[in-house]
Structures are given as structure tokens and as C-alpha cells.
Design an enzyme around this catalytic site. Structure first.
Site, PDB file in Angstrom:
ATOM      1  N   ASP A   4       0.872  -1.176   0.000  1.00 61.81           N
ATOM      2  CA  ASP A   4       0.000   0.000   0.000  1.00 61.81           C
ATOM      3  C   ASP A   4       0.913   1.232   0.000  1.00 61.81           C
ATOM      4  O   ASP A   4       1.343   1.690  -1.054  1.00 61.81           O
ATOM      5  CB  ASP A   4      -0.903  -0.098   1.237  1.00 61.81           C
ATOM      6  CG  ASP A   4      -1.917   1.021   1.323  1.00 61.81           C
ATOM      7  OD1 ASP A   4      -2.184   1.682   0.313  1.00 61.81           O
ATOM      8  OD2 ASP A   4      -2.464   1.248   2.416  1.00 61.81           O
ATOM      9  N   VAL A   8      -8.993  -4.710   0.834  1.00 64.75           N
ATOM     10  CA  VAL A   8      -9.344  -6.039   0.326  1.00 64.75           C
ATOM     11  C   VAL A   8      -9.096  -7.128   1.370  1.00 64.75           C
ATOM     12  O   VAL A   8      -8.270  -6.967   2.277  1.00 64.75           O
ATOM     13  CB  VAL A   8      -8.553  -6.374  -0.967  1.00 64.75           C
ATOM     14  CG1 VAL A   8      -8.992  -5.493  -2.117  1.00 64.75           C
ATOM     15  CG2 VAL A   8      -7.051  -6.260  -0.745  1.00 64.75           C
TER      16      VAL A   8
END
Ligand code: 5GP
Length: 176
Positions: free
Chosen positions: A103, A153
Site C-alpha cells: 500500500d 481487500v
């Protein structure tokens, strides 16, 4: 008010299988005679490591490392702590870090620097999912599975508050 649940499937089981096989072929070619150490990042990378190692018909060692995680939250704290170390000595070895998702890149960047300090012959990275446009630090992903949009997710190793790691696909977490 219920807990958030897995929603839209972003990467289906068949897509994971096919991509892991492709990554396996590329990695096997690059590391054919190198006897690499695959360093899986607990807990999220467990299914990915398990599938990837079986797609690698080469000599290799597998070990795991554990960094501090988000806990029940869904955003990076920016601090990375090693909570479980490797059992193998990686000095003079070719290391491939296998991680679930990048990320901001802070976690993978910190892990890479920690391992590089142990004088391995090389350190490269293999990441299943990359959140495009979220990087806060420069970290190279040498082998990438999929680029995904900036949504939280779960599945295929990825959790929300300890849940959903066992899903055989990657799904977006539905809003609470
Ligand atoms: P970074 O340090 O790159 O910001 O975050 C990397 C770590 O954050 C991953 O290894 C994973 O544990 C967690 N993470 C980042 N995005 C997600 C996500 O969408 N879902 C889940 N379950 N974990 C995530």
C-alpha cells in the site's frame, strides 16, 4: 450494525492460480541455480507462499518473518516492528521477500532494509497485490501479481480483524 463483509470479487480464484503459475515460471528461470530463501511475511502471505513455492521446481528454502500489522484498523500506522524473526541465516544467500500487498510501501521497505543489513547476496521482492498510486516510499516490486484499486481487500491471506484470510479469492470489503 454488522461487521463489514467481503463484497465484490477483485481477483477470482482462477486468476490467482494462473498468475501464480506465471510468477513461478519467471522466478524459477531467474533463480534456477541460486537456491534462494523465500521469506514469507506472516500472516497474510501464507496462501501465496504455499502456492508459489509449489510452482517453483527449483532448490529453495522457505522461512517466515512477522512484522507488526494494522490490527483491526484499515490504514497504515507508518511504524514497522519485527515481532518474529527468521530461523535461517541469510548471509550470502539470495533472498526473495514474498508479501501479500503493498500500500504505502512502508512495511515492505522496512523489511527489505532489515534483511539487507544481514549481508545477503541479493534481496528482491515478490508481491501479490499492489495498490496503485498509494506509495509513500520508493520500494521496488520485482515480481508483481496484480495492480488493484485503492480499496481495502480481504481473502487469500488478507484479513479484516482476523477474518476472511481463508477465502480462496480476493474481494473488496463492503463498507460498514
Ligand atoms: P503498507 O506498509 O504498504 O502501507 O501496508 C502493507 C501492509 O498493510 C500489508 O502487508 C497488509 O498487512 C496491510 N494492508 C494494506 N492494504 C491492505 C488491504 O487492502 N487489506 C488488508 N487486509 N491488509 C492491507
Amino acid at each position: 450494525m454488522g461487521a463489514p463483509r467481503p463484497g465484490r470479487v477483485l481477483v477470482a480464484e482462477g486468476e490467482l492460480t494462473a498468475r501464480v503459475a506465471e510468477l513461478g515460471r519467471a522466478i524459477a528461470r531467474d533463480y534456477a541455480r541460486e537456491n534462494p530463501v523465500l521469506v514469507g511475511v506472516l500472516q497474510g502471505a501464507v496462501p501465496f507462499v504455499a502456492d508459489l513455492m509449489r510452482a517453483l521446481p527449483i532448490d529453495l528454502t522457505v522461512d517466515f518473518i512477522r512484522a507488526s500489522s494494522y490490527g483491526a484498523g484499515t490504514s497504515s500506522s507508518g511504524t514497522v516492528r519485527l515481532v518474529a524473526d527468521l530461523a535461517v541465516d541469510i548471509a550470502d544467500r539470495h533472498v526473495l521477500i514474498v508479501d501479500d500487498i503493498v500500500d504505502t510501501g512502508l512495511t515492505l521497505g522496512a523489511l527489505k532494509r532489515m534483511l539487507e543489513a544481514r549481508r545477503p547476496r541479493s534481496v528482491r521482492t515478490c508481491v501479490l497485490l499492489d495498490k496503485a498510486g498509494r506509495r509513500e516510499t520508493d520500494v521496488t516490486i520485482d515480481y508483481l501479481g496484480f495492480t488493484i484499486p485503492n480499496v481495502f481487500v480481504v481473502g487469500y491471506g488478507l484479513d479484516y480483524d482476523g477474518l476472511y484470510r481463508n477465502l480462496p479469492y480476493v474481494a473488496a470489503l463492503d463498507a460498514i
